[in-house]
Design a protein around this motif. Sequence first.
Motif, PDB file in Angstrom:
ATOM      1  N   MET A 149      41.927  27.029  34.126  1.00 23.85           N
ATOM      2  CA  MET A 149      40.806  27.967  34.060  1.00 23.85           C
ATOM      3  C   MET A 149      40.738  28.766  35.348  1.00 23.85           C
ATOM      4  O   MET A 149      40.760  28.191  36.437  1.00 23.85           O
ATOM      5  CB  MET A 149      39.497  27.209  33.857  1.00 23.85           C
ATOM      6  CG  MET A 149      38.300  28.115  33.612  1.00 23.85           C
ATOM      7  SD  MET A 149      36.809  27.160  33.274  1.00 23.85           S
ATOM      8  CE  MET A 149      35.766  28.475  32.589  1.00 23.85           C
ATOM      9  N   PRO A 150      40.679  30.096  35.269  1.00 26.33           N
ATOM     10  CA  PRO A 150      40.531  30.893  36.486  1.00 26.33           C
ATOM     11  C   PRO A 150      39.276  30.462  37.235  1.00 26.33           C
ATOM     12  O   PRO A 150      38.197  30.331  36.643  1.00 26.33           O
ATOM     13  CB  PRO A 150      40.392  32.324  35.955  1.00 26.33           C
ATOM     14  CG  PRO A 150      41.018  32.294  34.600  1.00 26.33           C
ATOM     15  CD  PRO A 150      40.740  30.928  34.049  1.00 26.33           C
ATOM     16  N   ALA A 151      39.407  30.212  38.528  1.00 21.77           N
ATOM     17  CA  ALA A 151      38.277  29.655  39.270  1.00 21.77           C
ATOM     18  C   ALA A 151      38.248  30.159  40.696  1.00 21.77           C
ATOM     19  O   ALA A 151      39.283  30.504  41.282  1.00 21.77           O
ATOM     20  CB  ALA A 151      38.335  28.127  39.259  1.00 21.77           C
ATOM     21  N   VAL A 152      37.040  30.195  41.243  1.00 22.14           N
ATOM     22  CA  VAL A 152      36.784  30.578  42.625  1.00 22.14           C
ATOM     23  C   VAL A 152      35.816  29.546  43.192  1.00 22.14           C
ATOM     24  O   VAL A 152      34.944  29.038  42.478  1.00 22.14           O
ATOM     25  CB  VAL A 152      36.154  31.984  42.705  1.00 22.14           C
ATOM     26  CG1 VAL A 152      35.759  32.331  44.134  1.00 22.14           C
ATOM     27  CG2 VAL A 152      37.116  33.031  42.149  1.00 22.14           C
ATOM     28  N   ALA A 311      32.650  36.400  45.713  1.00 24.28           N
ATOM     29  CA  ALA A 311      33.068  35.427  44.698  1.00 24.28           C
ATOM     30  C   ALA A 311      33.369  36.113  43.372  1.00 24.28           C
ATOM     31  O   ALA A 311      34.368  35.797  42.702  1.00 24.28           O
ATOM     32  CB  ALA A 311      31.983  34.369  44.520  1.00 24.28           C
ATOM     33  N   ILE A 312      32.523  37.068  42.986  1.00 25.12           N
ATOM     34  CA  ILE A 312      32.770  37.787  41.730  1.00 25.12           C
ATOM     35  C   ILE A 312      34.001  38.676  41.848  1.00 25.12           C
ATOM     36  O   ILE A 312      34.805  38.786  40.910  1.00 25.12           O
ATOM     37  CB  ILE A 312      31.533  38.622  41.343  1.00 25.12           C
ATOM     38  CG1 ILE A 312      30.348  37.697  41.081  1.00 25.12           C
ATOM     39  CG2 ILE A 312      31.828  39.479  40.111  1.00 25.12           C
ATOM     40  CD1 ILE A 312      30.585  36.661  39.993  1.00 25.12           C
ATOM     41  N   ARG A 313      34.174  39.302  43.003  1.00 27.17           N
ATOM     42  CA  ARG A 313      35.379  40.127  43.196  1.00 27.17           C
ATOM     43  C   ARG A 313      36.642  39.282  43.036  1.00 27.17           C
ATOM     44  O   ARG A 313      37.602  39.699  42.366  1.00 27.17           O
ATOM     45  CB  ARG A 313      35.334  40.757  44.599  1.00 27.17           C
ATOM     46  CG  ARG A 313      36.606  41.519  44.978  1.00 27.17           C
ATOM     47  CD  ARG A 313      36.473  42.137  46.366  1.00 27.17           C
ATOM     48  NE  ARG A 313      36.140  41.152  47.385  1.00 27.17           N
ATOM     49  CZ  ARG A 313      37.013  40.347  47.963  1.00 27.17           C
ATOM     50  NH1 ARG A 313      38.301  40.400  47.602  1.00 27.17           N
ATOM     51  NH2 ARG A 313      36.636  39.498  48.900  1.00 27.17           N
ATOM     52  N   LEU A 314      36.633  38.082  43.609  1.00 19.25           N
ATOM     53  CA  LEU A 314      37.795  37.204  43.488  1.00 19.25           C
ATOM     54  C   LEU A 314      37.973  36.724  42.046  1.00 19.25           C
ATOM     55  O   LEU A 314      39.100  36.631  41.550  1.00 19.25           O
ATOM     56  CB  LEU A 314      37.634  36.010  44.430  1.00 19.25           C
ATOM     57  CG  LEU A 314      37.711  36.316  45.926  1.00 19.25           C
ATOM     58  CD1 LEU A 314      37.332  35.083  46.738  1.00 19.25           C
ATOM     59  CD2 LEU A 314      39.103  36.800  46.309  1.00 19.25           C
ATOM     60  N   ALA A 315      36.856  36.428  41.371  1.00 21.45           N
ATOM     61  CA  ALA A 315      36.946  35.981  39.980  1.00 21.45           C
ATOM     62  C   ALA A 315      37.534  37.071  39.084  1.00 21.45           C
ATOM     63  O   ALA A 315      38.375  36.793  38.224  1.00 21.45           O
ATOM     64  CB  ALA A 315      35.569  35.565  39.466  1.00 21.45           C
TER      65      ALA A 315
END
Length: 362
Positions: A149-152, A311-315
């Motif tokens: 799962m894509p995660a940050v 965090a949202i940018r990385l996600a």
Amino acid sequence: MPSRAEGRAAGVTIADVAAHAGVSMSTVSYALSGKRRISGPTRERVMRAVADLGYHPHAGARSLASSQSNVIAVMVPLRTGMYVPVIMEILMAMTTAARTHGKDILLLTGDEGTDGVRRVAASGLADAAVLMDVELHDERIPVLREMSMPAVTVGLPSEPGDLASIDLDFEAAGGVCADHLADLGHDDVALIGLSAGVYHRRTGFAARTVSGFMNRARERGLRATHTPCDGTFDSAAHALTRILDERPATSGIVVQNEEAVGPLMNLLRQFGRGVPQDVSVVAICPDQVALQTSPRLTSVPIPAEEMGRGAIRLAMARLSGRPMAGATLIPPRLVVRGSSGARFTGGPAVGGALGGPSDLPV
């Protein structure tokens, strides 16, 4: 009309989800499949019901759904020792940033550990996950890798590996505070930290601050100590009494506990210790906390909004397939105010006690 056989988890049906959310079964189906547009609040109610009940759509039904749920799950177990206003500021920044990308935030506050990660990843509730309150050896992280799962993480584990992480560089922040006190001539210093439970579970930001503070103090030849504190008046009194009994020459204190700031400043006055004439105080805290005391606190601010947006940018980068592994560490910024000054040697205190705020870049 969707069938009750569309998905089951421990006997939970789509009808159960609809009843829990107060919507129709067709609305639940549309929220899960994305076939029709529904309002953000309604989608959030459905997703919360899905999370609360542990509903897992049938694999066949999921295959008919769109490839994305347009939801990012934020997992932040609300436990003792957490300063909720900072958490909320990070979450608000995430929510605003996510909406610019057409995403909604699903907030999961239960302390479910690995089970919660497996449930969210297996159910298709969210396209990606953001983990908060990250421990140095966080058991949730291997499960995220296992579930692909894509995660940050907001917080830095001991071995980020292929994860994308963002955080204030708390180790550097501890070092900056020690340097500031050393530069002002203080050679007996103390760090009043968070509750013992936070250190017991090896919460990353707290452990890194202690490491940075103690290591820099050692490098600068300072005598340093660290004392946990629950943040209550009694706990702050116990911590300060212990420090002054064991090290009566202590003239510099760093505080990493927002709840303890007010009690500590009151206690210093009760003990006849002037700030900064007798004791310099530096805090790692939000500006709104630093500005509420008299004198105002020299501090390293918590960049909560920057952390949430980041965090949202990385996600989103992870969801688009762009490689974003590694840690994004925000450099600490020391703001000098009236609570810190030169160690008293018979003349007037100088330094932060003399002027207004000034930013000292690291």
